[in-house]
Structures are given as structure tokens and as C-alpha cells.
Design a protein around this motif. Structure first.
Motif, PDB file in Angstrom:
ATOM      1  N   ASN A   1       0.888  -1.330  -0.021  1.00 40.31           N
ATOM      2  CA  ASN A   1      -0.176   0.031   0.006  1.00 40.31           C
ATOM      3  C   ASN A   1       0.816   1.246   0.122  1.00 40.31           C
ATOM      4  OD1 ASN A   1      -3.193  -1.042   0.400  1.00 40.31           O
ATOM      5  ND2 ASN A   1      -1.502  -2.079   1.975  1.00 40.31           N
ATOM      6  N   ALA A   2       2.159   1.069  -0.166  1.00 39.31           N
ATOM      7  CA  ALA A   2       2.846   2.127  -0.015  1.00 39.31           C
ATOM      8  C   ALA A   2       2.648   3.604  -0.898  1.00 39.31           C
ATOM      9  CB  ALA A   2       4.621   1.796  -0.161  1.00 39.31           C
ATOM     10  N   LEU A   3       2.604   3.041  -2.385  1.00 38.05           N
ATOM     11  CA  LEU A   3       2.541   4.167  -3.074  1.00 38.05           C
ATOM     12  C   LEU A   3       1.006   4.959  -2.891  1.00 38.05           C
ATOM     13  CD1 LEU A   3       3.399   2.523  -6.526  1.00 38.05           C
ATOM     14  CD2 LEU A   3       4.792   3.723  -4.917  1.00 38.05           C
ATOM     15  N   GLU A   4      -0.002   4.503  -2.353  1.00 36.42           N
ATOM     16  CA  GLU A   4      -1.214   5.034  -2.214  1.00 36.42           C
ATOM     17  C   GLU A   4      -0.886   6.198  -0.848  1.00 36.42           C
ATOM     18  OE1 GLU A   4      -4.416   2.527  -1.258  1.00 36.42           O
ATOM     19  OE2 GLU A   4      -3.862   1.198  -2.429  1.00 36.42           O
ATOM     20  N   PHE A   5      -0.056   6.023  -0.152  1.00 38.25           N
ATOM     21  CA  PHE A   5       0.589   6.822   0.947  1.00 38.25           C
ATOM     22  C   PHE A   5       1.749   7.747   0.643  1.00 38.25           C
ATOM     23  CE2 PHE A   5      -1.902   4.029   3.065  1.00 38.25           C
ATOM     24  CZ  PHE A   5      -2.507   4.592   4.250  1.00 38.25           C
ATOM     25  N   GLY A   6       2.244   7.833  -0.712  1.00 35.72           N
ATOM     26  CA  GLY A   6       3.258   8.569  -1.461  1.00 35.72           C
ATOM     27  C   GLY A   6       4.631   8.208  -0.666  1.00 35.72           C
ATOM     28  N   VAL A   7       4.748   6.855  -0.247  1.00 33.94           N
ATOM     29  CA  VAL A   7       5.934   6.163   0.484  1.00 33.94           C
ATOM     30  C   VAL A   7       6.625   5.459  -0.646  1.00 33.94           C
ATOM     31  CG1 VAL A   7       6.891   5.008   2.349  1.00 33.94           C
ATOM     32  CG2 VAL A   7       4.923   6.558   2.549  1.00 33.94           C
ATOM     33  N   ARG A   8       8.113   5.463  -0.597  1.00 29.91           N
ATOM     34  CA  ARG A   8       8.501   4.500  -1.606  1.00 29.91           C
ATOM     35  C   ARG A   8       8.376   3.109  -0.828  1.00 29.91           C
ATOM     36  NH1 ARG A   8      13.648   4.265  -2.112  1.00 29.91           N
ATOM     37  NH2 ARG A   8      14.325   5.376  -0.121  1.00 29.91           N
ATOM     38  N   VAL A   9       8.208   2.065  -1.653  1.00 29.72           N
ATOM     39  CA  VAL A   9       8.170   0.609  -1.409  1.00 29.72           C
ATOM     40  C   VAL A   9       9.102   0.033  -0.632  1.00 29.72           C
ATOM     41  CG1 VAL A   9       7.749  -1.488  -2.316  1.00 29.72           C
ATOM     42  CG2 VAL A   9       6.429   0.190  -3.349  1.00 29.72           C
ATOM     43  N   PRO A  10      10.625   0.382  -0.893  1.00 23.55           N
ATOM     44  CA  PRO A  10      11.509  -0.003   0.105  1.00 23.55           C
ATOM     45  C   PRO A  10      11.584   0.428   1.451  1.00 23.55           C
ATOM     46  CG  PRO A  10      12.567   0.403  -2.051  1.00 23.55           C
ATOM     47  CD  PRO A  10      11.068   0.964  -2.073  1.00 23.55           C
ATOM     48  N   VAL A  11      11.196   1.723   1.642  1.00 18.60           N
ATOM     49  CA  VAL A  11      11.202   2.305   3.106  1.00 18.60           C
ATOM     50  C   VAL A  11      10.086   1.838   3.687  1.00 18.60           C
ATOM     51  CG1 VAL A  11      10.551   4.266   3.998  1.00 18.60           C
ATOM     52  CG2 VAL A  11      12.247   4.685   2.134  1.00 18.60           C
ATOM     53  N   ALA A  12       8.769   1.642   2.990  1.00 21.11           N
ATOM     54  CA  ALA A  12       7.646   0.959   3.907  1.00 21.11           C
ATOM     55  C   ALA A  12       8.029  -0.492   4.203  1.00 21.11           C
ATOM     56  CB  ALA A  12       6.432   0.856   2.630  1.00 21.11           C
ATOM     57  N   GLN A  13       8.551  -1.357   3.138  1.00 23.42           N
ATOM     58  CA  GLN A  13       8.918  -2.780   3.549  1.00 23.42           C
ATOM     59  C   GLN A  13       9.986  -2.694   5.056  1.00 23.42           C
ATOM     60  OE1 GLN A  13       8.395  -5.652   0.723  1.00 23.42           O
ATOM     61  NE2 GLN A  13       8.104  -6.605   2.897  1.00 23.42           N
ATOM     62  N   CYS A  14      10.927  -1.671   4.613  1.00 22.19           N
ATOM     63  CA  CYS A  14      11.936  -1.844   5.806  1.00 22.19           C
ATOM     64  C   CYS A  14      11.350  -1.417   7.178  1.00 22.19           C
ATOM     65  CB  CYS A  14      12.674  -0.682   5.353  1.00 22.19           C
ATOM     66  SG  CYS A  14      14.010   0.131   6.817  1.00 22.19           S
TER      67      CYS A  14
END
Length: 227
Positions: free
Chosen positions: A108-121
Motif C-alpha cells: 500500500n506504499a504508493l497510495e500513501f506517497g511512500v517508497r516501497v523499500p522504505v515501507a517494507q523496511c
């Protein structure tokens, strides 16, 4: 003072080397990948994450160099730290929740404007404060688990001087995680936060909380987090 127990045997040396390489501005991801490849378990973990659909690959990859470059230093740092923790007294249910939260945040990262690797991390390391309490004060951990968020926060401050989200963020800061991740983890319970990552983590944690009642989902996550 609470501390996190690490596995000082097995992969600890290679993990320390990987973290040192990531911290070195003169080091490229190719060198990090070479270090990761020295440990088959670390390699498998990175490849598993890189092949998730939210990283946008059209086909499965098996090349660790490609996987490390794709997930980036943030995810490698999280996986490395968790690898050290898993060999100590780290409960399977918290490992499973970390995997589910990391996957949900990444999806769901992109919906919040967050980069995917940062969200997963951030999702992967979200429960390290809980792990510390579990390891160092198991009797109170069981009691805290039954409390509401407000009650638990007050009790954790009384017992440890800070709630578990702050304990986690301080640990991440010690291990040189990006400030975006440290802030997001620290502020995930703050409704007025300006951090998009904090809002994403709060959302992901709520979604995982709903799945927490699904025994099959937890069993699958426990199994995959042990691979």
C-alpha cells in the motif's frame, strides 16, 4: 534499561559486515550483494522479498545482485538486523506479525506517497520494541498484551521510561536507519503526525490486526518468516 538480544553466532559476523558496508558511503550495492551472497539464508530472504509483486517485476529473479539493487539498502538493513535477532529469543508470532506488516505496508506504499523499500523496511522492524520487552520482561509483556493502547502506553512509560514505539525508534537510530524510518516508527500512533510513513504503518498495523484473528494467516506467516 531494556536491550535487544542478538544471536552472536552463526550469521552475526556477516550481518555486521553487511551493515558496515551499507554505512560506508564509498561502498556500492554490488559489494553489499557480494557480502549477502556469503550467507545462503540472507540471500534467500532478500530474493523472497525482491520477488514480491509490489516491486513490479514481470518475472521471478534468482540473481542476488539484482535483488539487492532492487530492494535497496533500507530493506537489506532490516533483513540483516532481524537475522541477528531471529537466532536469539525472538517469538515466532512477532516475526510473523513483522512479515505481515512489512508486506502490507509495501503493498500500500504508493497510495500513501511512500517508497516501497522504505515501507517494507519500516514494517519489518516495527515490533523490535515488543521483542525487547518480551526478552527482558516476559511477565510484564504478557500483562501488557492484554491492555488497551492508552493503558499500555502509560504502563510502558512507567516501567521502561518510554513506550514500545519510542524504544524501537531509538534502537533503529542506533543502527543508523534512515531518519524517515525512525520518525515513521516513532510517530505511528500519533494522529497528528506529518509523516506519511507513520500513517502508512498505522494503517498496515490495523490491517494486520484484523488478520491476526485469522489463524491460517498467522501460521503461513510464521512458516514463511522461518524460511
Amino acid at each position: 534499561m531494556l536491550v535487544l538480544n542478538y544471536n552472536v553466532e552463526g550469521g552475526a559476523r556477516i550481518v555486521t559486515r553487511i551493515l558496515s558496508l551499507i554505512d560506508d558511503p564509498e561502498t556500492g550495492m554490488a559489494q553489499v550483494a557480494e557480502a549477502v551472497m556469503e550467507d545462503p539464508i540472507m540471500t534467500a530472504k532478500i530474493l523472497s522479498i525482491a520477488n514480491q509483486d509490489w516491486f513490479g517485476l514481470s518475472k521471478q529473479i534468482s540473481n542476488p545482485h539484482v535483488a539487492v539493487s532492487l530492494v535497496g539498502p533500507e530493506v537489506v538493513r532490516s533483513v540483516a538486523l532481524l537475522y541477528m535477532v531471529e537466532g536469539s529469543d525472538c517469538p515466532p508470532h512477532l516475526r510473523a506479525l513483522a512479515k505481515l506488516t512489512g508486506d502490507t505496508a509495501a503493498r500500500n506504499a504508493l497510495e500513501f506517497g511512500v517508497r516501497v523499500p522504505v515501507a517494507q523496511c519500516a514494517g519489518l522492524v516495527l515490533y523490535l520494541g515488543d521483542v525487547m520487552i518480551y526478552q527482558q520482561d516476559y511477565a510484564n509483556y504478557q500483562r501488557l498484551e492484554r491492555m488497551s493502547l492508552i493503558e499500555r502506553t502509560r504502563e510502558e512509560i512507567a516501567l521502561y521510561g518510554a513506550p514500545r514505539d519510542v524504544l524501537t525508534s531509538e534502537l533503529l537510530n542506533h543502527w543508523n536507519f534512515p531518519s524517515e524510518v525512525v520518525q515513521g516508527v516513532r510517530e505511528r500512533f500519533d494522529p497528528d503526525t506529518s509523516s506519511a510513513l507513520a500513517r502508512l504503518l498505522h494503517y498496515a498495523e490495523n490491517m494486520v490486526g484484523e488478520r491476526h484473528n485469522d489463524g491460517d494467516a498467522i501460521k503461513i506467516a510464521i512458516s514463511s518468516s522461518s524460511d
